[in-house]
Design an enzyme around this catalytic site. Structure first.
Site, short mmCIF file in Angstrom:
data_model
loop_
_atom_site.label_atom_id
_atom_site.label_comp_id
_atom_site.label_asym_id
_atom_site.label_seq_id
_atom_site.Cartn_x
_atom_site.Cartn_y
_atom_site.Cartn_z
N ASP A 295 0.86 -1.18 0.00
CA ASP A 295 0.00 0.00 0.00
C ASP A 295 0.89 1.23 0.00
O ASP A 295 1.71 1.42 0.91
CB ASP A 295 -0.91 0.00 1.23
CG ASP A 295 -1.82 1.21 1.27
OD1 ASP A 295 -2.68 1.35 0.38
OD2 ASP A 295 -1.66 2.05 2.19
N GLU B 264 -1.78 -1.37 -5.85
CA GLU B 264 -3.00 -0.73 -6.31
C GLU B 264 -2.69 0.20 -7.48
O GLU B 264 -1.66 0.89 -7.47
CB GLU B 264 -3.63 0.06 -5.17
CG GLU B 264 -5.03 0.58 -5.46
CD GLU B 264 -5.67 1.24 -4.26
OE1 GLU B 264 -6.85 1.63 -4.35
OE2 GLU B 264 -4.99 1.36 -3.22
N ASP C 122 -3.27 1.15 7.03
CA ASP C 122 -2.41 0.81 5.90
C ASP C 122 -2.14 -0.68 5.80
O ASP C 122 -2.14 -1.25 4.70
CB ASP C 122 -1.09 1.58 6.01
CG ASP C 122 -1.29 3.09 5.98
OD1 ASP C 122 -2.26 3.52 5.34
OD2 ASP C 122 -0.47 3.82 6.57
#
Length: 461
Positions: A255, A339, A420
């Site tokens: 992340d 992502e 996170d």
């Protein structure tokens, strides 16, 4: 020859280039370099080690598996006379590029269809016969032809973006090249040669090269670059064989953030160095001094050079850090999932400076390139996945949360999550679910009737 595609036909020119000797081209049987520090670490000396960059849009197909086209960059040290010759080549290539844009704009406005061959004939061949452009004959014609090809590619990208045929973000109308920015010329095999420890450039001479490491194969083209800080570089396009690492059973999701650059699904936190913030005060002083100098003076040129040097240090330290982090993640894990962030959209918010300073796009690009080189898996999940809203323990979606909430407890199972780390775990689960097996089928488990025996998930086996 190591790294050269054995399926490609060998022309007489290829055989002639294969007979080069010197440190720039390796001897037959030289094993590939697999150490990271040899080519990724940026030292503080007067030379820069070669950095390999994977070429995404290669016009020549790479048929054999395990061979990729990359760029190797080295520092150049031209003499004062060679600097003048290179500057002349930069200026001529810039003029040809701008003339191509003007000609294409005029033909497009007049409704005239003009071929690429006719454009090249008018802006190079016929232009050399005129008194206004007679000095184009003083430089190598290879650099002028490549500048014409660059203008053609820029126009095709623009029209492809307008028609929707080109994928990715929208591309605007090509802009004219300027004199006081990064300058470059590209040469194919008939415009350069390697002579021992030096690089021969047509109508420039033999330029001294700081060979930080050997080339893996014979280069097909070279780009001579002058950065705004006054440094010269040579960027070679070569073919290199992939060097797969031993298989590893670990998979992680990462992340990306601003407070911490990376938080992994294992709970590891990689700090955000904020290289631009560290040089912010020095940059402010240098830019204030630049604004006070009179335009066209020597003092203004020196002040501009100081600003360019500070920006170069920020850029190189950020790139070096991204190389090291990406290599470590790819080396220690078989698969890395991230992502697909909309960095260009986030860069239009009030956090634009911090987003650019973090270098998310650069880090993801290096992860993808190193995964392809070392035989690892790198995949991106959709940007609209609610990774910060779903509980990684029970899968219940708990709704959106403001950025100030760094920890939260799931209302369904009561598990306390770090924001996170929970997002990284959800990214890992989504990446595993979207991964494809060898037959091309999805590995996401299918719904089965009650009482039926479910199959073993491939990622859990």
């Amino acid at each position: 020859m190591p790294g050269v595609d054995s399926c490609a036909p060998r022309s007489p020119r290829t055989v002639r280039f294969a007979s080069w000797h010197g440190r720039g081209v390796p001897a037959p049987g030289t094993p590939p370099v697999r150490r990271h520090d040899d080519h990724m670490h940026v030292e503080r000396g007067n030379h820069v080690p070669a950095a390999a960059v994977l070429l995404r849009d290669c016009r020549r197909p790479v048929a054999c598996s395990g061979v990729m086209q990359v760029r190797y960059r080295y520092r150049l040290y031209p003499s004062p006379g060679q600097q003048q010759a290179v500057a002349r080549a930069f200026g001529c290539a810039r003029v040809v590029y701008n003339d191509c844009l003007r000609l294409r704009d005029a033909c497009h406005a007049a409704g005239e269809k003009i071929s690429d061959t006719e454009v090249q004939r008018r802006v190079i061949t016929l232009a050399k016969l005129t008194p206004e452009r007679a000095w184009l004959g003083e430089v190598a014609s290879v650099a002028l032809v490549q500048a014409c090809n660059d203008a053609r590619r820029a126009y095709r990208n623009w029209f492809g973006s307008l028609s929707g045929q080109r994928k990715g973000r929208a591309v605007g109308h090509p802009v004219f090249r300027r004199k006081h920015r990064r300058q470059s010329i590209r040469l194919t095999r008939n415009g350069f040669a390697l002579r021992g420890q030096r690089l021969y450039v047509a109508k420039v001479g033999d330029i001294r090269v700081e060979w930080s490491r050997d080339l893996p194969s014979v280069p097909s083209s070279v780009t001579v670059i002058k950065e705004p800080d006054g440094r010269y570089y040579a960027s070679f396009v070569v073919e290199r064989a992939a060097t797969p690492l031993p298989a590893c059973g670990r998979e992680i999701g990462i992340d990306l953030g601003l407070a911490s650059l990376i938080v992994t699904s294992d709970g590891e936190v990689i700090a955000n160095p904020r290289f631009l913030r560290a040089k912010e005060r020095a940059l402010a002083r240098a830019q204030r001094a630049l604004s006070r100098r009179r335009k066209g003076s020597a003092n203004r040129a020196r002040a501009r050079h100081r600003v360019a040097v500070l920006h170069r240090k920020v850029r190189q330290t950020r790139l070096d850090h991204a190389h090291k982090v990406a290599f470590r993640l790819v080396r220690d894990n078989q698969a890395v999932y991230a992502e697909d962030l909309c960095v260009s959209g986030l860069a239009r918010t009030r956090l634009a400076r911090s987003v650019h300073d973090a270098g998310w796009s650069q880090l993801l690009r290096l992860l993808e390139e190193k995964a392809a080189r070392y035989g690892r898996t790198f995949a991106r999940i959709g940007r609209f996945e609610p990774t910060s809203q779903r509980c990684s323990a029970c899968g219940v979606k708990d709704g959106p949360k403001p950025l100030s909430v760094r920890q939260w407890a799931c209302a369904a199972c009561g598990t306390v999550h770090d924001r996170d780390v929970n997002a990284a775990k959800n990214i890992l689960a989504a990446g595993r679910a979207d991964n494809k097996n060898a037959c091309g089928a999805g590995v996401r488990p299918r719904l089965v009737a009650a009482g039926a025996e479910t199959g073993t998930h491939r990622s859990a086996a």
